[in-house]
Write a protein that holds these residues in place. Structure first.
Motif, short mmCIF file in Angstrom:
data_model
loop_
_atom_site.label_atom_id
_atom_site.label_comp_id
_atom_site.label_asym_id
_atom_site.label_seq_id
_atom_site.Cartn_x
_atom_site.Cartn_y
_atom_site.Cartn_z
N ASP A 28 5.18 -12.08 0.17
CA ASP A 28 4.86 -13.47 -0.18
C ASP A 28 5.51 -13.87 -1.49
OD1 ASP A 28 3.38 -13.74 2.11
OD2 ASP A 28 1.42 -13.64 1.12
N ALA A 29 5.40 -13.01 -2.50
CA ALA A 29 5.97 -13.33 -3.80
C ALA A 29 7.49 -13.41 -3.75
CB ALA A 29 5.53 -12.28 -4.82
N LEU A 81 -4.04 -14.14 4.90
CA LEU A 81 -3.19 -14.44 3.75
C LEU A 81 -2.59 -15.84 3.88
CD1 LEU A 81 -1.38 -11.05 3.24
CD2 LEU A 81 -3.17 -12.03 1.83
N GLU A 94 2.13 -7.25 1.94
CA GLU A 94 2.08 -8.70 2.16
C GLU A 94 2.20 -9.47 0.84
OE1 GLU A 94 2.34 -10.11 4.91
OE2 GLU A 94 1.67 -8.69 6.43
N THR A 95 1.61 -8.93 -0.22
CA THR A 95 1.73 -9.59 -1.52
C THR A 95 3.17 -9.59 -2.00
OG1 THR A 95 -0.54 -8.98 -2.09
CG2 THR A 95 0.91 -9.57 -3.91
N SER A 124 3.06 -13.75 -11.82
CA SER A 124 2.06 -13.57 -10.76
C SER A 124 1.48 -12.17 -10.82
CB SER A 124 2.68 -13.82 -9.39
OG SER A 124 3.13 -15.16 -9.29
N ALA A 178 -1.63 -9.37 -8.92
CA ALA A 178 -2.56 -9.06 -7.83
C ALA A 178 -3.32 -7.80 -8.21
CB ALA A 178 -1.82 -8.86 -6.52
N ILE A 236 1.24 -5.73 -9.57
CA ILE A 236 0.08 -5.36 -8.76
C ILE A 236 -0.65 -4.23 -9.46
CG2 ILE A 236 -0.72 -4.48 -6.54
CD1 ILE A 236 1.81 -5.64 -5.27
N ALA A 247 -2.04 -4.73 2.06
CA ALA A 247 -2.30 -5.68 0.97
C ALA A 247 -1.11 -5.71 0.01
CB ALA A 247 -3.57 -5.28 0.22
N PHE A 271 3.72 -16.91 -2.97
CA PHE A 271 2.55 -16.26 -3.53
C PHE A 271 1.42 -17.26 -3.71
CE2 PHE A 271 0.40 -12.97 -5.88
CZ PHE A 271 -0.42 -13.67 -6.76
N ARG A 274 -4.05 -12.93 -7.35
CA ARG A 274 -4.58 -12.66 -6.01
C ARG A 274 -5.43 -11.40 -6.09
NH1 ARG A 274 -0.73 -12.17 -0.75
NH2 ARG A 274 -0.52 -14.41 -1.20
N TYR A 290 -7.94 -8.57 -3.87
CA TYR A 290 -8.27 -8.00 -2.57
C TYR A 290 -9.58 -7.24 -2.66
CZ TYR A 290 -3.67 -9.00 -0.62
OH TYR A 290 -2.54 -9.64 -0.16
#
Length: 332
Positions: A267-268, A7, A263-264, A107, A109, A86, A260, A273, A122, A124
């Motif tokens: 980060d965000a 990442l 961590e997303t 953002s 994912a 997400i 996953a 991110f 993002r 995965y």
């Protein structure tokens, strides 16, 4: 952790709307079966719960009531103020492509997708075939009948990837092993039908299988229940399902979608991110087999040795596991 290192190597961080000002609002939209499926969705939710426990930031949730509701479910999250959304599962690919394009300052994912191209997304992807190869070895070497089974959820190439890796590992471990396979259906309802999962497993037991691996989301709970009732073995998927029926679940092919998600979210929250594709397999800690207090006595020393030897071989590149998604021929 290898996942975290990967990442960190993604492209330049994309600022998250509101994160720096303390306005970070994360959301998850779940696939069919919801967050209590004890499998794929539930594993993502565990990652979110870990994030909330550490930060105190709640993660809002939604679930599409139908395929047509996927984009609306994401838009509902944004209307509630979500700065990161997400989406759980490849079925959201079309919806997230549209909604992320509509909201360039937010953002997004998605899990199990690697083919979209958006600057605020993002993605995965996992090498599920590698972990499936390992549990195929465990199944083949544990079977007393010489016949093992596989129950998939929705009949799509991703699930065929599990089945193919499983078959390849089993055949490598035991010459002449027989593998019976069934898919639950061709619509998203296939992920949430435990009764159908139980019926398919019972049919495989009737054909001689004594170990059945499921890659079927909530449907797989029916496979585990059927195995417990029949005195056979099941193999879990995604989440470590060894504890659902100790003595019945031989092992689980763990897919770290929880990491996953975690961590997303982290980060965000930190304003770090980054978009792009993250692909995780055995080498990165993204998939594995589960050995714990619930199944340790079920795994013979020779089986554990064979699985770990194969694991090391895959990580080192000495063993190449066929990927059905890129080549629809499944070698045995």
């Amino acid at each position: 952790m290898r996942i975290k290192a990967i990442l960190g190597a993604l492209c330049v961080a994309l600022p998250v709307a509101g994160a720096a000002a303390g306005g970070f609002e994360p959301a998850i939209v779940f696939d069919r079966g919801g967050r209590a499926d004890r499998s794929f969705n539930d594993a993502v939710w565990q990652g979110a719960q870990r994030f909330t426990a550490e930060t105190g930031i709640a993660v809002s949730t939604d679930e599409a009531a139908s395929p047509a509701d996927r984009a609306p479910a994401m838009r509902r999250a944004i209307a509630r103020g979500a700065t990161l959304t997400i989406a759980v599962g490849f079925s959201y690919a079309e919806a997230i492509e549209a909604v992320a394009a509509e909201n360039p300052g937010r953002s997004f994912a998605i899990i199990d997708v690697n083919w979209l191209d958006l600057p605020n997304l993002r993605q995965y992807a996992f090498r599920e075939h590698e972990g499936s190869y390992l549990v195929g070895i465990a199944a083949a070497l544990t079977s007393k009948t010489g016949t093992i089974g596989f129950v998939g959820g929705m009949d799509v190439p991703l699930i065929r990837r599990f089945a193919c890796g499983y078959a390849q590992g089993a055949a490598a471990a035991r010459s002449g092993i027989k593998i019976v396979r069934d898919m639950t259906g061709r619509t998203p309802a296939a992920w949430n039908d435990p009764a159908r999962g139980a019926a398919l497993a019972q049919g495989q037991f009737a054909r001689g299988a004594d170990v059945v691996f499921h890659a079927a989301g909530g449907t797989g709970i029916g496979v585990i229940r059927a195995a417990a009732a029949a005195g056979k073995y099941a193999i879990g998927v995604d989440l470590n399902q060894n504890g659902i029926a100790p003595g019945t679940v031989l092992t689980s092919m763990v897919k770290r979608v929880d990491v996953a998600a975690y961590e997303t979210l982290k980060d965000a929250m930190r304003g770090r991110f980054s978009p792009g594709v993250v692909t995780l397999g055995l080498a990165e800690g993204g998939v594995d087999w589960a050995l714990d207090e619930h199944n340790r006595k079920l795994i013979a020393p020779a089986v554990r040795e064979a699985v770990e030897e194969a694991r090391a071989g895959i990580v080192a590149g000495r063993i190449a596991v066929h990927d059905y998604v890129t080549d629809r021929r499944c070698p045995r």
